[in-house]
Write an enzyme that holds these catalytic residues in place. Structure first.
Site, PDB file in Angstrom:
ATOM      1  N   GLU A 196       3.786  20.001 102.474  1.00  0.00           N
ATOM      2  CA  GLU A 196       2.975  20.265 103.674  1.00  0.00           C
ATOM      3  C   GLU A 196       3.775  20.187 104.973  1.00  0.00           C
ATOM      4  OE1 GLU A 196      -0.479  17.748 103.254  1.00  0.00           O
ATOM      5  OE2 GLU A 196      -1.185  18.843 101.493  1.00  0.00           O
ATOM      6  N   GLU A 199      -1.394  22.295  94.897  1.00  0.00           N
ATOM      7  CA  GLU A 199      -2.232  21.102  95.067  1.00  0.00           C
ATOM      8  C   GLU A 199      -3.582  21.539  95.621  1.00  0.00           C
ATOM      9  OE1 GLU A 199      -0.498  17.707  97.182  1.00  0.00           O
ATOM     10  OE2 GLU A 199      -2.437  17.352  98.154  1.00  0.00           O
TER      11      GLU A 199
END
Length: 528
Positions: free
Chosen positions: A196, A313
């Site tokens: 991220e 994810e």
């Protein structure tokens, strides 16, 4: 026929168990018999293991316990059997704290994560002891898992909280771990760089141009250390939220160094949201993610890259999910719809956050017992083959319909999800040679062929009806064809046995239920 199609307040025998409907409506599933719109990995189902220690808390609730890959009980028999049930299960090791992990190499003390609200991501740096890496790899080998490991991509950079981090990735520590892994003959399916940090980032971010350079460095390290080893691990990045401009630059410039473009999905908002159930059961909310799946699919195709798309994810609701929602029956409506949607857009692998940990685990964080989504994932893994078929439903927008060539036969498997709280659906399956749209909801003039398209003697199909125990959406127990699914005293995963149904009958989908339909005798050109 109207009396037969709309039966108010009637309780009747549906298949082999009793159902009570407020109403029944007829609909039609249209499947394009010739066109394959996507092709998933044979081991499409993936789940994650995270680094979060017990002190990780959200909205006043601490839901992680001892589920960190540093502390998880690897001797638990249910856990072993749950992973082995997939044969194989992809497991992605990573998460927010992966970019603060140091790998023990004897050069410095191996300290553990400590809660620090002023630090990036709320914790100090932590360490992966080499002994624990050995234990994890021993377990994965025994369980037959395929491992994707997320590397610390912030090493060596000057990190600015809520801003761009500066400098290049220092790969020294990661290279040490990779070299040790190869020396020990541990098998890693893929090395993923960062978590991220793309686009606007979470906590901090890295520019696309720099990320391209860092990914090339990782590729070179893997090529050097894995000399003579085949197949070599996949190079996976960036493992974050989709940002069109950032992803386009990254993909365009990293064509020779990248095998998998990975992104994350938390499209339901924060776990604290009290309206999660309404969102999960709302077709419009579910469809909001279609555009992003399509954008990623088109970007990859237009770029000319050989890399493929993964969801690396996805937990639905961020900040650990929501107890008694994201770990209960109702979440299978969101989860299975996501699997269907991802497949229809040529996404090769889908990693669920988490295998265990937080409030969205496939397994209970304390008892290790499977939550409902575990069984949903296992049925998908066993029934849905690699070739994805163009599918639509006409009759109500509360039915989500997906079809694949079957995994266990030369036939097909159909997935029907009924989001309606009171209306059952009798679904007639038809085959259409000219279906123009993947997510078509309205009927059009089509050339269709009714079931059965069976070979001689093929007059039956297999159905797997999933419902909540006692009809409670928040139940952590799931029924398969009316029977509770649970492990036995030895921790064995229960068999998932189908109903055998005459193939000429319509598929009955109860309100708030999910049905997998395996049609082994249906032969389509797309599946030949």
């Amino acid at each position: 026929m109207g009396f037969e199609r709309w039966l108010v307040g009637l309780c009747f025998l549906s298949l082999h168990f009793i159902s009570c409907y407020g109403s029944v409506v007829e609909g039609s599933v249209f499947i394009d018999e010739k066109t394959v719109i996507g092709r998933i990995d044979d081991d499409f189902i993936c789940a994650t293991m995270d680094w979060w220690p017990p002190e990780k808390c959200d909205y006043g609730t601490c839901s992680w316990g001892k589920t960190s890959m540093l502390t998880l009980d690897l001797n638990n028999n249910i856990f072993l059997n749950a992973v082995k049930a997939f044969s194989p299960l992809k497991i992605r090791l990573g998460g927010t704290l992966q970019d603060k992990v140091i790998y023990e190499d004897g050069k410095q003390a191996c300290a553990q994560f400590v809660r620090n609200p002023s630090a990036l991501f709320g914790f100090t740096h932590g360490c992966l002891p080499i002994k624990r890496w050995d234990e994890l790899n021993e377990f994965f080998k025994k369980a037959g898992a395929k491992i994707i490991f997320g590397l610390n991509a912030l090493a060596g950079r000057t990190v600015h909280t809520a801003g761009p981090s500066e400098g290049a990735w220092d790969s020294t520590n990661a290279e040490s771990l990779i070299r040790y892994t190869v020396q020990k003959n541990y098998t890693i399916h893929g090395w993923e760089l960062g978590n991220e940090l793309c686009g606007t980032g979470v906590g901090t971010r890295v520019a696309a141009a720099q990320y391209v350079i860092d990914t090339m460095v990782l590729r070179n390290i893997v090529q050097k250390i894995y000399v003579g080893v085949e197949p070599k691990p996949l190079i996976i990045a960036p493992g974050g939220f989709y940002n069109e401009k950032w992803f386009k630059e990254f993909i365009d410039k990293s064509k020779g160094s990248l095998d998998v473009v990975s992104r994350h999905i938390y499209n339901l908002g924060p776990g604290v949201d009290e309206h999660l159930v309404e969102k999960i059961l709302n077709p419009s909310v579910l469809d909001n993610e279609v555009g992003t799946f399509g954008a990623v699919e088109n970007l990859i195709k237009s770029s000319g890259t050989s890399a493929v798309a993964w969801v690396g994810e996805a937990g639905g609701a961020y900040n650990s999910g929501r107890n008694l929602v994201t770990n209960t029956f109702v979440f299978s409506f969101w989860y299975l719809d996501q699997l269907g949607m991802a497949s229809a857009h040529d996404t090769k692998t889908y990693c669920r956050q988490t295998l265990i940990g937080g409030n969205y685990g496939l397994l209970n964080s304390k008892t290790f017992a499977p939550n409902p989504d575990f069984y949903s994932a296992l049925l998908w893994h066993r029934l849905m083959g690699r070739n994805v078929l163009s599918t639509s439903f006409s009759g109500t927008n509360k039915i989500r319909a997906y079809a694949h060539c079957a995994k266990q036969s030369k036939g097909i498997t159909l997935l029907l999800i009924n989001l309606d709280k009171s209306t059952a659906v009798e679904a007639n399956v038809m085959f259409n040679k000219t279906l123009p749209m993947r997510y078509q909801r309205k009927s059009q003039s089509r050339e269709v062929v009714r079931l059965p398209q069976a070979s001689p003697g093929g007059n039956s199909r297999e159905e797997y009806h999933l419902t909540a125990k006692d009809g409670a959406l928040h139940s952590q127990a799931m029924l398969l064809n009316g029977r509770v699914l649970s492990v036995n005293a030895h921790g064995d995963i229960p068999p998932l046995l189908p109903l055998i149904v005459n193939s000429t009958k319509a598929v009955v989908v109860d309100p708030l239920s999910i049905v997998f339909v395996h049609m082994p005798h249906v032969r389509l050109p797309a599946c030949s």
